[in-house]
Write a protein that holds these residues in place. Structure first.
Motif, mmCIF file in Angstrom:
data_model
loop_
_atom_site.group_PDB
_atom_site.id
_atom_site.type_symbol
_atom_site.label_atom_id
_atom_site.label_comp_id
_atom_site.label_asym_id
_atom_site.label_seq_id
_atom_site.Cartn_x
_atom_site.Cartn_y
_atom_site.Cartn_z
ATOM 1 N N ALA A 126 0.807 -1.218 0.000
ATOM 2 C CA ALA A 126 0.000 0.000 0.000
ATOM 3 C C ALA A 126 0.840 1.270 0.000
ATOM 4 O O ALA A 126 0.292 2.362 -0.103
ATOM 5 C CB ALA A 126 -0.943 -0.004 1.204
ATOM 6 N N GLY A 127 2.157 1.133 0.119
ATOM 7 C CA GLY A 127 3.029 2.297 0.084
ATOM 8 C C GLY A 127 3.303 2.926 1.432
ATOM 9 O O GLY A 127 3.942 3.990 1.492
ATOM 10 N N PHE A 128 2.863 2.272 2.524
ATOM 11 C CA PHE A 128 3.117 2.799 3.871
ATOM 12 C C PHE A 128 4.437 2.212 4.380
ATOM 13 O O PHE A 128 4.454 1.311 5.217
ATOM 14 C CB PHE A 128 1.961 2.453 4.808
ATOM 15 N N PHE A 129 5.546 2.753 3.875
ATOM 16 C CA PHE A 129 6.843 2.158 4.169
ATOM 17 C C PHE A 129 7.242 2.318 5.637
ATOM 18 O O PHE A 129 7.778 1.401 6.249
ATOM 19 C CB PHE A 129 7.910 2.767 3.261
ATOM 20 N N GLY A 130 7.003 3.495 6.206
ATOM 21 C CA GLY A 130 7.325 3.698 7.614
ATOM 22 C C GLY A 130 6.488 2.824 8.519
ATOM 23 O O GLY A 130 6.977 2.254 9.503
ATOM 24 N N LEU A 131 5.199 2.689 8.180
ATOM 25 C CA LEU A 131 4.303 1.847 8.968
ATOM 26 C C LEU A 131 4.728 0.380 8.911
ATOM 27 O O LEU A 131 4.752 -0.311 9.940
ATOM 28 C CB LEU A 131 2.873 2.009 8.449
ATOM 29 N N SER A 132 5.081 -0.098 7.721
ATOM 30 C CA SER A 132 5.509 -1.489 7.601
ATOM 31 C C SER A 132 6.859 -1.716 8.269
ATOM 32 O O SER A 132 7.106 -2.803 8.812
ATOM 33 C CB SER A 132 5.574 -1.877 6.125
ATOM 34 N N THR A 133 7.726 -0.706 8.242
ATOM 35 C CA THR A 133 9.003 -0.850 8.952
ATOM 36 C C THR A 133 8.774 -0.958 10.447
ATOM 37 O O THR A 133 9.438 -1.743 11.138
ATOM 38 C CB THR A 133 9.914 0.345 8.643
ATOM 39 N N ALA A 134 7.836 -0.186 10.964
ATOM 40 C CA ALA A 134 7.478 -0.309 12.380
ATOM 41 C C ALA A 134 6.937 -1.701 12.682
ATOM 42 O O ALA A 134 7.237 -2.291 13.736
ATOM 43 C CB ALA A 134 6.449 0.749 12.748
ATOM 44 N N GLY A 135 6.170 -2.255 11.745
ATOM 45 C CA GLY A 135 5.685 -3.631 11.924
ATOM 46 C C GLY A 135 6.816 -4.624 11.960
ATOM 47 O O GLY A 135 6.797 -5.585 12.740
ATOM 48 N N ASN A 136 7.834 -4.426 11.125
ATOM 49 C CA ASN A 136 9.003 -5.308 11.161
ATOM 50 C C ASN A 136 9.726 -5.227 12.493
ATOM 51 O O ASN A 136 10.206 -6.246 13.020
ATOM 52 C CB ASN A 136 9.963 -4.938 10.028
ATOM 53 N N VAL A 137 9.836 -4.034 13.044
ATOM 54 C CA VAL A 137 10.471 -3.871 14.351
ATOM 55 C C VAL A 137 9.658 -4.587 15.420
ATOM 56 O O VAL A 137 10.211 -5.272 16.295
ATOM 57 C CB VAL A 137 10.638 -2.380 14.685
ATOM 58 N N ILE A 138 8.339 -4.453 15.345
ATOM 59 C CA ILE A 138 7.475 -5.138 16.319
ATOM 60 C C ILE A 138 7.624 -6.650 16.186
ATOM 61 O O ILE A 138 7.701 -7.372 17.190
ATOM 62 C CB ILE A 138 6.012 -4.707 16.124
ATOM 63 N N LEU A 139 7.680 -7.157 14.940
ATOM 64 C CA LEU A 139 7.875 -8.594 14.741
ATOM 65 C C LEU A 139 9.221 -9.039 15.290
ATOM 66 O O LEU A 139 9.323 -10.107 15.914
ATOM 67 C CB LEU A 139 7.782 -8.921 13.245
ATOM 68 N N PHE A 140 10.255 -8.245 15.084
ATOM 69 C CA PHE A 140 11.578 -8.559 15.623
ATOM 70 C C PHE A 140 11.523 -8.655 17.152
ATOM 71 O O PHE A 140 12.093 -9.576 17.755
ATOM 72 C CB PHE A 140 12.569 -7.481 15.192
ATOM 73 N N ILE A 141 10.822 -7.718 17.774
ATOM 74 C CA ILE A 141 10.715 -7.720 19.235
ATOM 75 C C ILE A 141 9.915 -8.932 19.710
ATOM 76 O O ILE A 141 10.276 -9.597 20.696
ATOM 77 C CB ILE A 141 10.085 -6.404 19.721
ATOM 78 N N VAL A 142 8.815 -9.244 19.012
ATOM 79 C CA VAL A 142 7.986 -10.388 19.400
ATOM 80 C C VAL A 142 8.784 -11.686 19.318
ATOM 81 O O VAL A 142 8.760 -12.510 20.249
ATOM 82 C CB VAL A 142 6.734 -10.457 18.505
ATOM 83 N N VAL A 143 9.498 -11.881 18.208
ATOM 84 C CA VAL A 143 10.302 -13.097 18.049
ATOM 85 C C VAL A 143 11.370 -13.180 19.132
ATOM 86 O O VAL A 143 11.608 -14.243 19.717
ATOM 87 C CB VAL A 143 10.937 -13.137 16.645
ATOM 88 N N THR A 144 12.006 -12.049 19.443
ATOM 89 C CA THR A 144 13.053 -12.037 20.467
ATOM 90 C C THR A 144 12.483 -12.353 21.841
ATOM 91 O O THR A 144 13.050 -13.161 22.600
ATOM 92 C CB THR A 144 13.756 -10.667 20.482
ATOM 93 N N VAL A 145 11.346 -11.731 22.171
ATOM 94 C CA VAL A 145 10.736 -11.921 23.494
ATOM 95 C C VAL A 145 10.304 -13.371 23.688
ATOM 96 O O VAL A 145 10.384 -13.912 24.802
ATOM 97 C CB VAL A 145 9.540 -10.966 23.662
ATOM 98 N N ILE A 146 9.867 -14.028 22.621
ATOM 99 C CA ILE A 146 9.433 -15.419 22.739
ATOM 100 C C ILE A 146 10.612 -16.377 22.633
ATOM 101 O O ILE A 146 10.722 -17.345 23.396
ATOM 102 C CB ILE A 146 8.382 -15.744 21.656
ATOM 103 N N ALA A 147 11.517 -16.132 21.686
ATOM 104 C CA ALA A 147 12.577 -17.100 21.397
ATOM 105 C C ALA A 147 13.656 -17.133 22.465
ATOM 106 O O ALA A 147 14.180 -18.211 22.789
ATOM 107 C CB ALA A 147 13.203 -16.796 20.036
#
Length: 311
Positions: free
Chosen positions: A276-297
């Motif tokens: 959809a062209g929301f690059f900053g929003l999707s980058t924030a989602g990647n950071v959140i996914l990185f944090i989620v994976v780290t917190v669980i793994a």
């Protein structure tokens, strides 16, 4: 004792002893191994640390290829406000638990089977491992065709035995499960190889001891193979669970997160924001996914590591 008897001295203070010489020699000897770390360290910094730091920065901006505007935490607030994020997070956890659990169970059973005295075990090992070598996108496209409700070979095969097939990928109750089973089919080969290596490293004396005590195949599995293959189980759980949390390519090629949002995961939601062209929003989602994976793994790795040491 005269000054000549004490030996030559180069300056005030006590002369360096043998301990000082050993430390200097150790430092000289360690210079060569440490130098070998430098190429890997450069690659790690350039490929991982720098992009990670840039991602954390661009997650705080609205950016394009040419400019960026700092917006603080607004991207994170917008991403967490996504209406389908709760479904995506739930699907991600379910997908990771289901695929990793099945890979552990099937990988262990196949590992036991393929380390037995089967005549064709070498050929069967190749057959089991083959799906791992195939491109995930190719696997997704192939199974999307096989699972079509009218023309797919799966429903046609079921019709031959009098079973009515369903729209496996178009039904909200079966879409995510269907993708997860394809993921298990593709990834169980790697889990099997890990288990084969773990089982073959178990000393034969343990099996001989069970035989002396009159134990059968179940006793060998229960008291020897299962506990002593724990390092392999630990590796399979960590690899498959983290892979499940980051799952995207197979889900996207088979369902596009549909029908609706019912098979969306966090990774597919992020990709839709990129589209959809929301690059900053999707980058924030990647950071959140990185944090989620780290917190669980990280806690999972610590817990399983303690059990491995205890075993």
């Amino acid at each position: 004792m005269t000054r000549q008897d004490a030996g030559p001295r180069t300056g005030p203070g006590p002369a360096p002893g043998p301990g000082h010489a050993r430390v200097s020699r150790r430092r000289r000897d360690s210079a060569y191994p440490y130098a070998l770390y430098l190429p890997a360290a450069v690659v790690f910094v350039v490929i991982f640390l720098v992009p990670t730091a840039m991602a954390f920065y661009f997650a705080l901006t609205r950016w394009t290829l040419f400019d960026s505007e700092f917006v603080g935490l607004q991207n994170f607030r917008d991403f967490l406000a996504e209406q389908n994020l709760r479904i995506g997070f739930q699907n991600t956890i379910v997908y990771a638990v289901l695929t990793s659990g099945l890979k552990v169970v099937l990988g262990l059973l196949l590992g036991v089977l393929l380390t037995s005295r089967l005549r064709l075990r070498g050929f069967l090992r190749s057959v089991v491992f083959f799906p791992t070598l195939v491109s995930t996108v190719a696997v997704g496209i192939t199974f999307a065709m096989l699972l079509k409700p009218q023309t797919g070979l799966v429903n046609q095969a079921l019709a031959l035995v009098g079973v009515d097939g369903r729209d496996w990928l178009g039904d909200a109750t079966t879409a995510l499960l269907s993708v997860a089973l394809v993921d298990v089919w593709k990834g169980v080969g790697l889990a099997t190889v890990i288990y084969i290596a773990g089982i073959m490293s178990i000393p034969t004396e343990y099996y001989q001891a069970v035989a002396v005590d009159g134990g059968g195949a179940w006793h060998r599995f229960r008291h020897v193979t299962l506990p002593l293959s724990w390092p392999a189980t630990y590796s399979v759980i960590i690899l498959s669970f983290i892979g499940g949390l980051r799952s995207f390519d197979l889900i996207w090629t088979m369902t596009r997160g549909g029908p609706g949002f019912t098979s969306d995961t966090i990774a597919s939601i992020i990709y839709k924001q990129y589209q959809a062209g929301f690059f900053g929003l999707s980058t924030a989602g990647n950071v959140i996914l990185f944090i989620v994976v780290t917190v669980i793994a990280v806690p999972l790795n610590y817990y399983l590591g303690k059990r491995q040491v205890a075993a």
